[in-house]
Enzyme design. Structure first.
Site, PDB file in Angstrom:
ATOM      1  N   TYR A   1       1.298  11.481  15.011  1.00 17.08           N
ATOM      2  CA  TYR A   1       1.971  10.545  14.114  1.00 17.08           C
ATOM      3  C   TYR A   1       2.651   9.440  14.922  1.00 17.08           C
ATOM      4  CZ  TYR A   1       5.685   8.818  11.007  1.00 17.08           C
ATOM      5  OH  TYR A   1       6.547   8.022  10.278  1.00 17.08           O
TER       6      TYR A   1
ATOM      7  N   SER B   1       7.921   3.126  12.390  1.00 15.98           N
ATOM      8  CA  SER B   1       8.928   4.187  12.396  1.00 15.98           C
ATOM      9  C   SER B   1       9.659   4.168  13.728  1.00 15.98           C
ATOM     10  CB  SER B   1       8.253   5.549  12.197  1.00 15.98           C
ATOM     11  OG  SER B   1       9.133   6.615  12.511  1.00 15.98           O
TER      12      SER B   1
ATOM     13  N   GLY C   1       8.787   6.579  -2.879  1.00 14.56           N
ATOM     14  CA  GLY C   1       9.503   6.355  -1.630  1.00 14.56           C
ATOM     15  C   GLY C   1       9.721   4.907  -1.262  1.00 14.56           C
ATOM     16  N   ILE C   2       9.600   4.624   0.034  1.00 13.64           N
ATOM     17  CA  ILE C   2       9.855   3.285   0.554  1.00 13.64           C
ATOM     18  C   ILE C   2       8.927   2.258  -0.081  1.00 13.64           C
ATOM     19  CG2 ILE C   2       9.718   1.848   2.626  1.00 13.64           C
ATOM     20  CD1 ILE C   2      10.574   4.359   4.241  1.00 13.64           C
TER      21      ILE C   2
ATOM     22  N   THR D   1       0.838  -1.195   0.000  1.00  4.29           N
ATOM     23  CA  THR D   1       0.000   0.000   0.000  1.00  4.29           C
ATOM     24  C   THR D   1       0.879   1.253   0.000  1.00  4.29           C
ATOM     25  OG1 THR D   1      -0.181   0.096   2.428  1.00  4.29           O
ATOM     26  CG2 THR D   1      -1.836  -1.209   1.229  1.00  4.29           C
ATOM     27  N   GLY D   2       0.337   2.334  -0.535  1.00  3.95           N
ATOM     28  CA  GLY D   2       1.095   3.579  -0.591  1.00  3.95           C
ATOM     29  C   GLY D   2       2.416   3.401  -1.310  1.00  3.95           C
ATOM     30  N   SER D   3       2.371   2.776  -2.488  1.00  7.88           N
ATOM     31  CA  SER D   3       3.608   2.352  -3.144  1.00  7.88           C
ATOM     32  C   SER D   3       3.913   3.070  -4.452  1.00  7.88           C
ATOM     33  CB  SER D   3       3.572   0.840  -3.384  1.00  7.88           C
ATOM     34  OG  SER D   3       2.347   0.444  -3.981  1.00  7.88           O
ATOM     35  N   THR D   4       3.424   4.298  -4.592  1.00 10.34           N
ATOM     36  CA  THR D   4       3.722   5.045  -5.814  1.00 10.34           C
ATOM     37  C   THR D   4       5.002   5.862  -5.703  1.00 10.34           C
ATOM     38  OG1 THR D   4       2.317   6.888  -5.104  1.00 10.34           O
ATOM     39  CG2 THR D   4       1.291   5.179  -6.490  1.00 10.34           C
TER      40      THR D   4
END
Length: 264
Positions: free
Chosen positions: A154, A141, A18-19, A13-16
């Site tokens: 966060y 994190s 960066g990490i 997920t959120g893979s467009t």
């Protein structure tokens, strides 16, 4: 080393960028069938094209869905009902004084950073149990351990991710399924890079000068004394997803550049 991922179905997920993008690319290079996720069709298509170009023969496809909503998670499950490797990477951050963080922001951060992974893990775990194999990884994190005063909301979500991962792992005892969290330190991802570049511009200094100042004042305990690269973090993520990581379960694995001053 063959990580035993050929033919496995992986969702990041959120893979467009960066990490997430780095992890997706490395998983594709290991022969996994990779599903990219982002909020817009444009960014998803660009990420798929990037991996296809860099990894010959990559099996990669994409789904545009907002992981900050229950409907977004449900959409992904409808389109990809069976997943072997789940990397819960999507996340948001924003510096804010504690007194200035409204209820809505607390809830939004929790929905995106925590509930996205909860919903997908809950949906895919039964299939992993039926196949007696699976990998669930939450990208937390170092802020889970050292709550940043400038981003308490966060940090709270990052701690919650570690707790959820460990809790899921407790339910997988004696199976071929593992659930872990990976704790990156300061990383030159898209969001952080832009944030630091903007600060440098405001101060009239270079990115490199801003980076040195950041580690001297905000993260002086760092042994790396620079931002990690997305690839450096992704290497740990992909190993954790591998067949060889079968004895690693319920762990909080740090890729923090030594920021956390602890021997364990």
């Amino acid at each position: 080393m063959d990580l035993g991922l050929r033919g496995k179905r992986a969702l990041v997920t959120g893979s467009t960028a960066g990490i997430g993008l780095a992890a997706a690319r490395m998983l594709a290079a290991e022969g996994a069938e990779v599903v990219i996720n982002g909020r817009t069709e444009e960014r998803v298509r660009a990420a798929v094209a990037s991996i296809t170009e860099q990894v010959p023969g990559a099996q990669v496809r994409g789904i545009a869905a907002d992981m900050g909503t229950a409907e977004g998670a449900a959409q992904i499950v409808r389109e990809e009902p069976e997943i072997d490797v789940l990397v819960n990477n999507v996340g948001i951050f924003a510096p804010a004084a504690f007194e200035a963080i409204p209820d809505a922001d607390w809830m939004r951060f929790f929905e995106v950073n925590v509930m996205s992974g909860v919903r997908l893990s809950r949906a895919y775990l039964p299939g992993m149990r039926a196949r007696d194999w699976g990998r669930i990884v939450f990208i937390s994190s170092e802020s889970a351990v050292q709550i940043p005063s400038e981003m308490i909301h966060y940090g709270m979500t990052k701690t919650a991710q570690v707790a959820v991962a460990r809790g899921i792992a407790e339910t997988t005892s004696g199976t071929g399924i593992t659930a872990n969290s990976v704790l990156p330190g300061p990383t030159d991802s898209e969001g952080v890079g832009t944030f630091v570049a903007d600060l440098a511009k405001e101060r009239g200094i270079s990115f490199e000068e801003m980076e040195r100042e950041f580690f001297a004042s905000a993260r002086p305990s760092s042994l790396l004394q620079r931002f990690a690269t997305p690839d450096e973090v992704a290497a740990m993520i992909v190993y954790t997803c591998s067949q060889q990581a079968s004895a690693t379960n319920g762990a909080a694995l740090r890729v923090d550049g030594g920021v956390i001053r602890a021997i364990l």
